[in-house]
Design a protein around this motif. Sequence first.
Motif, short mmCIF file in Angstrom:
data_model
loop_
_atom_site.label_atom_id
_atom_site.label_comp_id
_atom_site.label_asym_id
_atom_site.label_seq_id
_atom_site.Cartn_x
_atom_site.Cartn_y
_atom_site.Cartn_z
N LEU A 91 0.84 -1.20 0.00
CA LEU A 91 0.00 0.00 0.00
C LEU A 91 0.87 1.25 0.00
N LYS A 92 1.91 1.24 0.82
CA LYS A 92 2.81 2.40 0.87
C LYS A 92 3.41 2.69 -0.50
N GLY A 93 3.84 1.62 -1.21
CA GLY A 93 4.40 1.80 -2.54
C GLY A 93 3.39 2.36 -3.52
N ALA A 94 2.15 1.87 -3.41
CA ALA A 94 1.09 2.36 -4.31
C ALA A 94 0.77 3.83 -4.03
N MET A 95 0.76 4.20 -2.72
CA MET A 95 0.48 5.59 -2.35
C MET A 95 1.55 6.54 -2.88
N GLU A 96 2.80 6.10 -2.78
CA GLU A 96 3.89 6.93 -3.30
C GLU A 96 3.76 7.13 -4.81
N LEU A 97 3.40 6.05 -5.50
CA LEU A 97 3.21 6.15 -6.95
C LEU A 97 2.02 7.04 -7.28
N LEU A 98 0.93 6.90 -6.53
CA LEU A 98 -0.25 7.73 -6.75
C LEU A 98 0.09 9.21 -6.58
N SER A 99 0.78 9.55 -5.50
CA SER A 99 1.14 10.96 -5.25
C SER A 99 2.05 11.49 -6.35
N TYR A 100 3.01 10.66 -6.76
CA TYR A 100 3.97 11.07 -7.78
C TYR A 100 3.28 11.29 -9.13
N VAL A 101 2.46 10.34 -9.54
CA VAL A 101 1.76 10.44 -10.83
C VAL A 101 0.77 11.59 -10.81
N ALA A 102 0.02 11.73 -9.70
CA ALA A 102 -0.96 12.81 -9.60
C ALA A 102 -0.28 14.17 -9.69
N ARG A 103 0.87 14.30 -9.02
CA ARG A 103 1.62 15.57 -9.06
C ARG A 103 2.10 15.87 -10.49
N GLN A 104 2.61 14.81 -11.17
CA GLN A 104 3.06 15.00 -12.55
C GLN A 104 1.89 15.39 -13.45
N GLY A 105 0.73 14.80 -13.19
CA GLY A 105 -0.45 15.14 -13.98
C GLY A 105 -0.87 16.58 -13.80
N GLU A 106 -0.82 17.06 -12.54
CA GLU A 106 -1.17 18.46 -12.26
C GLU A 106 -0.19 19.41 -12.94
N GLU A 107 1.10 19.09 -12.82
CA GLU A 107 2.12 19.99 -13.35
C GLU A 107 2.12 20.04 -14.87
N SER A 108 1.81 18.90 -15.50
CA SER A 108 1.83 18.86 -16.96
C SER A 108 0.52 19.32 -17.59
N GLY A 109 -0.52 19.43 -16.76
CA GLY A 109 -1.83 19.81 -17.30
C GLY A 109 -2.62 18.64 -17.83
N PHE A 110 -2.14 17.41 -17.55
CA PHE A 110 -2.83 16.22 -18.04
C PHE A 110 -3.31 15.35 -16.88
N ALA A 111 -3.95 15.99 -15.89
CA ALA A 111 -4.49 15.24 -14.76
C ALA A 111 -5.59 14.30 -15.25
N MET A 112 -5.73 13.17 -14.57
CA MET A 112 -6.70 12.17 -14.99
C MET A 112 -7.36 11.54 -13.77
N PRO A 113 -8.56 10.94 -13.93
CA PRO A 113 -9.17 10.22 -12.82
C PRO A 113 -8.26 9.08 -12.36
N CYS A 114 -8.24 8.82 -11.06
CA CYS A 114 -7.41 7.76 -10.51
C CYS A 114 -8.25 6.87 -9.58
N LEU A 115 -7.95 5.58 -9.60
CA LEU A 115 -8.63 4.62 -8.74
C LEU A 115 -7.59 3.75 -8.04
#
Length: 649
Positions: free
Chosen positions: A519-543
Motif C-alpha cells: 500500500l505504501k508503494g502504491a500511495m507513493e506512486l499515486l502521489s507522484y503520478v498525480a503531481r506529474q499530472g497536475e504539473e503537466s496539465g494532463f491530470a486524470m481520474p485515478c482509482l
Amino acid sequence: MSASDPVTGSRTSVRIVVVGDHATGKSSLIAAAAAETFRQDVPPVLPLTRLPADYYPDNVPIIIIDTSSSLENRGKLAEELKRADAVVLTYACDQPSTVNRLSSFWLHELRRLEVYANVYVTIKAPVIVAGCKLDRREEEYNLSVEMAPLMQQFREIETCIECSAANMLQIQEVFYFTQKAVLHPTAPLFDQETQALRPRCIRALKRIFILCDHDMDGALNDEELNEFQVKCFNAPLQPAEIVGVKRVVQEKLPEGVNELGLTLTGFLFLHALFIEKGRIETTWTVLRKFGYNDELKLRDDYLSIPNKKAPDQSVELTSEAVEFLKGVFSTFDDDKDGVLHDSELEDLFSTAPESPWDEAPYKDAVERTPLRGLPLSGFLSEWALMTLLDPAKSIENLIYIGYNCNATSALRITRRRSVDRKKQQTERNILQCFVFGPKNAGKSALLMSLMGRPFSENYIPTVSEQYTVNVVDQHTGKKALILREIPEDGVKKLLSNKESLAPCDVAVFVYDSSSENSLKGAMELLSYVARQGEESGFAMPCLLIAAKNDLDSNQTTNKESAKVCMNMGIDAPIPVSVKERDLNNVFSRIISAAEHPHLSVPETDIGRNQKRYRQLVNRSLICVSVGAAATFVGLAAYRAYAARKNTSS
C-alpha cells in the motif's frame, strides 16, 4: 506486359562510389562515361562527376564519386561508402591479383563498414563488379564461370561486367546496370539462392491481382488484363499480345491459365519470369503504380493520416471502418465457428507484408478461445489497440486487406481530454488505462483477467510495458478498454516525458491488500503520478485497486487506504480477487471513471495550494472589480448631480 516508362519511386539522384585497387582503371572508367570518349590525361582521382538525367531511360541523374585506395585516405573512403546508393568495385583484367583482392579484401571491407539498407541484403549498397582494361587481356576468360563462386558467396553483388575505356566498350553499361540496381533492386523481390519470389513480394502482387480482378472470379480476363496494362504502362495490349502472354504461361505452368483468364499462380509466374530474364523494372513499375516503396510497403503518400492537434487527443476507428472489419471477419471465418484460427488469420493478412499482430504489443493482447481462435470481440479489440497506438499502421493494414476509402472515413480524432473534463463527459469509444503499482501487487493478474484468462500462481516480474484490451459492455454501449501495465522500475522514465500522461484516460494503482508495504508503494506512486499530472496539465481520474482480496485483510491497510482516498478526493479502493474471480465489476468501474473525467481526480498538497492561490487571486480580482465599479457608479452619480445643479442655477 512491357516496361515502358518505368516508375522509379521518389529518388532524385543515384550516388555511386567507385572503389578498387590502385591502377585498376577507376578514374578512366568514370572519365570515359562522362566524356563519352577515352581520355589519356586522367588525374589519379577525379572530382565529383555528374551524369545528367537524360543519360539513361530512367531519367534520374547520377553522381559518381571517385576514390583513392591509399591507406591515408581510408577514413574518407569509409565516409563516402556510407553515403553510397551503389558501389562499383573494379579490378584490372590484365592483373589477376586484383581479381583475388575482391574476395580477400574489398568485399569483406564493404561488409565490415556495416552500411545497412534493408532486410534483404548484408549492406545497403548493391555492388557491381567491373573488370576494366579488357583490351589488355590476352588469355581466354569466361566471366560467368569465373565470377559464379564470388557471386554465390557475396549476395550483395548484383552483376559482373567487363569493359574497356580505351575501346569505349560497355562503359555506359557499367553505370546503367548500377543505376538500375538502385532504382529497381532485385533483393526485395527475388531470392537468388532459391530462384523464387520473396514472400513479401508475393503478398504485394497478390493484393494487386485481387484489386485488378474486378469480377472477383479468381482470374484476370482479357479486359482486366488490358486495364492493368494501361494503368501500369500507359499502353493497351493488342489481342495477339494477350494470347501470347497466356500461351507462354500455359506452356510453362498449365494451372496459370484457366477458361476465365490468367490465375494468380500465372500472374506470379509471369513476374518471376520477368525477373529471371533481367526485366525486373517491369515488376517494380507495377508495384510502384500501386503505391509500394522499396521495402514493399505502401508509400506515405498513400496513407493520408489525420493529425492530432494536441497530445491529449486520440485516434479511433469510425463506425464505417468497424462495419467493414465485421464483414472481413465473416468472410475469412471459413468454417463459420465464430472465431478466426491461425490459418484463417494468415489468409486474411496474406495481402499485407506480414501479420501486424505477431509481435508486441499486439501479440497476446486479446482474448483467445481454448483452441487459439480469435473471436470477433478480440479481432475488433486488436484493431482498436493498433489504431490508438499507431494510426498509420492501422490504416495501412486496412488498405492491405481491401478497405478502399480514404483515411478520413476510417479514422476519427477525438476531442481533447481537457475539453472532456470541462464538459464532464467523454465521447471516446476506446479508453486507455495506465496500471501502476509496486512489484508483486497483482498488476499482471489484473491485465490477464481482462482477457478472461485463469489465475496463475507463477509470479513472473514484468520488466517491460505490456498491453491487454477487450470490449466491455456499459449502459452507454460497448467500449474498448486498454490496460497498459507500467512496471514500477519504468515509472520515472515514463514520466520524464511531460506529455506521457496525455493519452491516459484513467490511471489505476494496484496494491496487495494484505501488505502495508505494498500500500505504501502504491500511495507513493499515486502521489507522484498525480503531481506529474497536475504539473503537466494532463491530470486524470485515478482509482485504487486492493488486489489479492482472498488473502487475510490487513486492518491497518484498509484504514490507511480509506483515509488517503478521502484526503485526495477519490473513490474508496476497489477490492478484487483475481484468484477467486471476484472482480467486483472493476473494469466497468474503470470505464465509468474515464467516462466522467471531472470526477476521481486526486488532489495533492501542491494542487490544493495552487487551488487556494487561484481562489485568493480570483477573490482579489473580484474585490478590485467591485471597487472599480462602485467608484465608476459614484463618479457617474456625482456628474449627474453636478449637471442638475448647474441647470437649476
